[in-house]
Design an enzyme around this catalytic site. Structure first.
Site, PDB file in Angstrom:
ATOM      1  N   MET A  30       5.524  27.532  39.997  1.00 15.96           N
ATOM      2  CA  MET A  30       4.283  27.733  39.243  1.00 15.96           C
ATOM      3  C   MET A  30       4.395  29.001  38.393  1.00 15.96           C
ATOM      4  O   MET A  30       3.378  29.545  37.944  1.00 15.96           O
ATOM      5  CB  MET A  30       3.098  27.819  40.208  1.00 15.96           C
ATOM      6  CG  MET A  30       2.921  26.508  40.976  1.00 15.96           C
ATOM      7  SD  MET A  30       1.295  26.297  41.676  1.00 15.96           S
ATOM      8  CE  MET A  30       1.246  27.639  42.815  1.00 15.96           C
ATOM      9  N   GLY A  31       5.610  29.488  38.181  1.00 13.74           N
ATOM     10  CA  GLY A  31       5.809  30.641  37.301  1.00 13.74           C
ATOM     11  C   GLY A  31       5.522  31.959  37.987  1.00 13.74           C
ATOM     12  O   GLY A  31       5.450  32.032  39.211  1.00 13.74           O
ATOM     13  N   ALA A  32       5.347  33.029  37.168  1.00 11.70           N
ATOM     14  CA  ALA A  32       5.270  34.414  37.666  1.00 11.70           C
ATOM     15  C   ALA A  32       6.484  34.639  38.579  1.00 11.70           C
ATOM     16  O   ALA A  32       6.346  34.983  39.749  1.00 11.70           O
ATOM     17  CB  ALA A  32       3.948  34.698  38.372  1.00 11.70           C
ATOM     18  N   GLY A  36      12.507  35.739  44.790  1.00 17.24           N
ATOM     19  CA  GLY A  36      12.482  34.574  45.686  1.00 17.24           C
ATOM     20  C   GLY A  36      12.776  33.294  44.909  1.00 17.24           C
ATOM     21  O   GLY A  36      13.612  32.477  45.309  1.00 17.24           O
ATOM     22  N   HIS A  37      12.086  33.129  43.766  1.00 16.99           N
ATOM     23  CA  HIS A  37      12.366  31.965  42.916  1.00 16.99           C
ATOM     24  C   HIS A  37      13.822  32.006  42.432  1.00 16.99           C
ATOM     25  O   HIS A  37      14.510  30.981  42.426  1.00 16.99           O
ATOM     26  CB  HIS A  37      11.469  31.966  41.669  1.00 16.99           C
ATOM     27  CG  HIS A  37      10.004  31.848  41.939  1.00 16.99           C
ATOM     28  ND1 HIS A  37       9.124  32.878  41.703  1.00 16.99           N
ATOM     29  CD2 HIS A  37       9.248  30.817  42.416  1.00 16.99           C
ATOM     30  CE1 HIS A  37       7.897  32.477  42.002  1.00 16.99           C
ATOM     31  NE2 HIS A  37       7.945  31.237  42.444  1.00 16.99           N
ATOM     32  N   GLU A 148      11.493  28.245  52.191  1.00 14.48           N
ATOM     33  CA  GLU A 148      10.865  28.218  53.524  1.00 14.48           C
ATOM     34  C   GLU A 148       9.617  29.091  53.562  1.00 14.48           C
ATOM     35  O   GLU A 148       8.869  29.066  54.527  1.00 14.48           O
ATOM     36  CB  GLU A 148      11.862  28.698  54.585  1.00 14.48           C
ATOM     37  CG  GLU A 148      12.931  27.679  54.867  1.00 14.48           C
ATOM     38  CD  GLU A 148      13.809  28.039  56.042  1.00 14.48           C
ATOM     39  OE1 GLU A 148      13.811  29.220  56.438  1.00 14.48           O
ATOM     40  OE2 GLU A 148      14.489  27.144  56.552  1.00 14.48           O
ATOM     41  N   ASP A 150       7.031  28.579  52.039  1.00 18.27           N
ATOM     42  CA  ASP A 150       5.947  27.600  52.195  1.00 18.27           C
ATOM     43  C   ASP A 150       6.449  26.555  53.195  1.00 18.27           C
ATOM     44  O   ASP A 150       6.799  25.435  52.823  1.00 18.27           O
ATOM     45  CB  ASP A 150       5.627  26.981  50.836  1.00 18.27           C
ATOM     46  CG  ASP A 150       5.183  28.030  49.839  1.00 18.27           C
ATOM     47  OD1 ASP A 150       4.003  28.365  49.812  1.00 18.27           O
ATOM     48  OD2 ASP A 150       6.049  28.552  49.100  1.00 18.27           O
ATOM     49  N   SER A 187       6.035  36.996  46.649  1.00 18.16           N
ATOM     50  CA  SER A 187       5.084  35.962  46.239  1.00 18.16           C
ATOM     51  C   SER A 187       4.501  36.348  44.890  1.00 18.16           C
ATOM     52  O   SER A 187       4.293  37.539  44.615  1.00 18.16           O
ATOM     53  CB  SER A 187       3.949  35.880  47.264  1.00 18.16           C
ATOM     54  OG  SER A 187       2.863  35.154  46.723  1.00 18.16           O
TER      55      SER A 187
HETATM   56  P1  AMP Z   1       5.634  28.756  43.749  1.00 18.37           P
HETATM   57  O1  AMP Z   1       5.911  29.187  42.351  1.00 18.37           O
HETATM   58  O2  AMP Z   1       4.896  29.754  44.565  1.00 18.37           O
HETATM   59  O3  AMP Z   1       5.059  27.347  43.829  1.00 18.37           O
HETATM   60  O4  AMP Z   1       7.050  28.661  44.455  1.00 18.37           O
HETATM   61  C1  AMP Z   1       8.076  27.848  43.954  1.00 18.37           C
HETATM   62  C2  AMP Z   1       9.142  27.706  44.998  1.00 18.37           C
HETATM   63  O5  AMP Z   1       9.668  28.995  45.307  1.00 18.37           O
HETATM   64  C3  AMP Z   1       8.607  27.118  46.317  1.00 18.37           C
HETATM   65  O6  AMP Z   1       9.568  26.215  46.829  1.00 18.37           O
HETATM   66  C4  AMP Z   1       8.459  28.341  47.185  1.00 18.37           C
HETATM   67  O7  AMP Z   1       8.557  28.066  48.574  1.00 18.37           O
HETATM   68  C5  AMP Z   1       9.623  29.189  46.709  1.00 18.37           C
HETATM   69  N1  AMP Z   1       9.375  30.599  47.032  1.00 18.37           N
HETATM   70  C6  AMP Z   1       8.270  31.317  46.740  1.00 18.37           C
HETATM   71  N2  AMP Z   1       8.379  32.564  47.254  1.00 18.37           N
HETATM   72  C7  AMP Z   1       9.581  32.614  47.884  1.00 18.37           C
HETATM   73  C8  AMP Z   1      10.270  33.625  48.631  1.00 18.37           C
HETATM   74  N3  AMP Z   1       9.742  34.817  48.835  1.00 18.37           N
HETATM   75  N4  AMP Z   1      11.486  33.321  49.130  1.00 18.37           N
HETATM   76  C9  AMP Z   1      12.034  32.088  48.943  1.00 18.37           C
HETATM   77  N5  AMP Z   1      11.434  31.104  48.252  1.00 18.37           N
HETATM   78  C10 AMP Z   1      10.222  31.350  47.731  1.00 18.37           C
END
Ligand code: AMP
Length: 282
Positions: A30-32, A36-37, A148, A150, A187
């Site tokens: 979802m960007g930002a 981690g991404h 992981e 989520d 996050s």
């Molecule tokens: P999101 O943009 O928050 O929907 O996250 C996109 C993907 O990145 C999802 O599969 C999340 O689980 C993963 N993700 C987000 N934060 C982390 C993190 N701190 N470490 C590993 N993967 C992450």
């Protein structure tokens, strides 16, 4: 890096890869974007010939409108990060492109959504399954990467892809949680924390890490230790803390020797909702 805003642009970009049997890796986001991404993207680049990242803030998975409205949006910085990290294509569709019409599908998630996020974010996982299935049908990746961080989402996606979309034939790869040096799970929502909240955020992992090795604790003592430790901070408020079977996601009733569990937590720091999880074992 190719920027695609429509399905057709992405189909055209992927055609040569697909026709020559090259491996396509996909990281939905979802960007930002944060490190981690990027760790998911690096894994995809390592495993595949081509990596596609999507950036789409999916309204269907937000049960709280203000959380959706306040979700950080930093497309230009995201594009720079993706270029720098070797991503081949970014897919940034409009709402109409993803949902040309209302998606009325209903998915039975077989109790995987009955606890934790499923209780506090009604409709969230249905929204996640809808958008992930739509994106997977557009990208048709060989490998798809989820974090992981989520944990419940990851289990539900693995289950739903196998159960409802077997034809997609994509491997789902789970990637470990990346943390800030003080332990706070990375996050996009961390950007919304003020200085005090950000500092207090480190207590979440600290509290969970302290019970990582169960060592004769009862479930009741373990739970109250973690909840009290986090709530000691003036800036944090635990919404739930559950210890679950990592396969079924059902809360356990007692700790048994030799078993591994997932401890999962949701914590409010002001209006910002943070989630984290950790494997615990005896
Ligand atoms: P999101 O943009 O928050 O929907 O996250 C996109 C993907 O990145 C999802 O599969 C999340 O689980 C993963 N993700 C987000 N934060 C982390 C993190 N701190 N470490 C590993 N993967 C992450």
């Amino acid at each position: 890096m190719t920027i695609c805003k429509t399905k057709n642009e992405l189909f055209d970009f992927l055609k040569t890869y697909r026709n020559s049997g090259k491996l396509i890796g996909f990281v939905p986001t979802m960007g930002a974007l944060h490190q981690g991404h990027i760790s998911l993207i690096e894994k995809s680049i390592n495993d595949n010939d081509c990596t596609v990242v999507s950036i789409f803030v999916n309204p269907e998975q937000f049960n709280n409108k203000s959380d959706f409205d306040k979700y950080p949006n930093m497309l230009e910085a995201d594009i720079e990060k993706l270029k720098k990290n070797g991503c081949d294509a970014v897919f940034m569709p409009s709402m109409k492109e993803v949902y040309p019409e209302k998606d009325n599908r209903v998915f039975d998630l077989y109790n995987l959504d009955k606890y934790m996020e499923g209780v506090f974010r009604p409709g969230h996982f249905e929204g996640v399954v809808k958008v992930v299935s739509i994106l997977l049908e557009i990208v048709l990746p060989n490998n798809t990467y989820f974090g992981e961080k989520d944990f419940q989402q990851l289990s539900i996606i693995k289950f739903a892809v196998k159960k409802y979309f077997p034809n997609l034939k994509t491997n789902i790869t789970a990637c470990p949680i990346l943390r800030e040096p003080d332990g706070l799970a990375m996050s996009s929502r961390n950007l919304r924390l003020n200085t005090e909240q950000r500092k207090a955020g480190a207590e979440i992992y600290k509290a969970m890490n302290a019970v990582k090795k169960i060592e004769c604790k009862t479930l009741k003592r373990l739970k109250s230790f973690v909840i009290n430790k986090i709530n000691e901070s003036d800036y944090l408020n635990v919404e739930y803390f559950e210890v679950v079977n990592p396969e079924t996601l059902q809360p356990i009733s007692e700790l048994k020797k030799g078993e591994k569990y997932r401890a999962c937590v949701a914590v409010f720091a002001g209006e910002v909702r943070l989630i984290d999880n950790i494997e615990i074992y005896d």
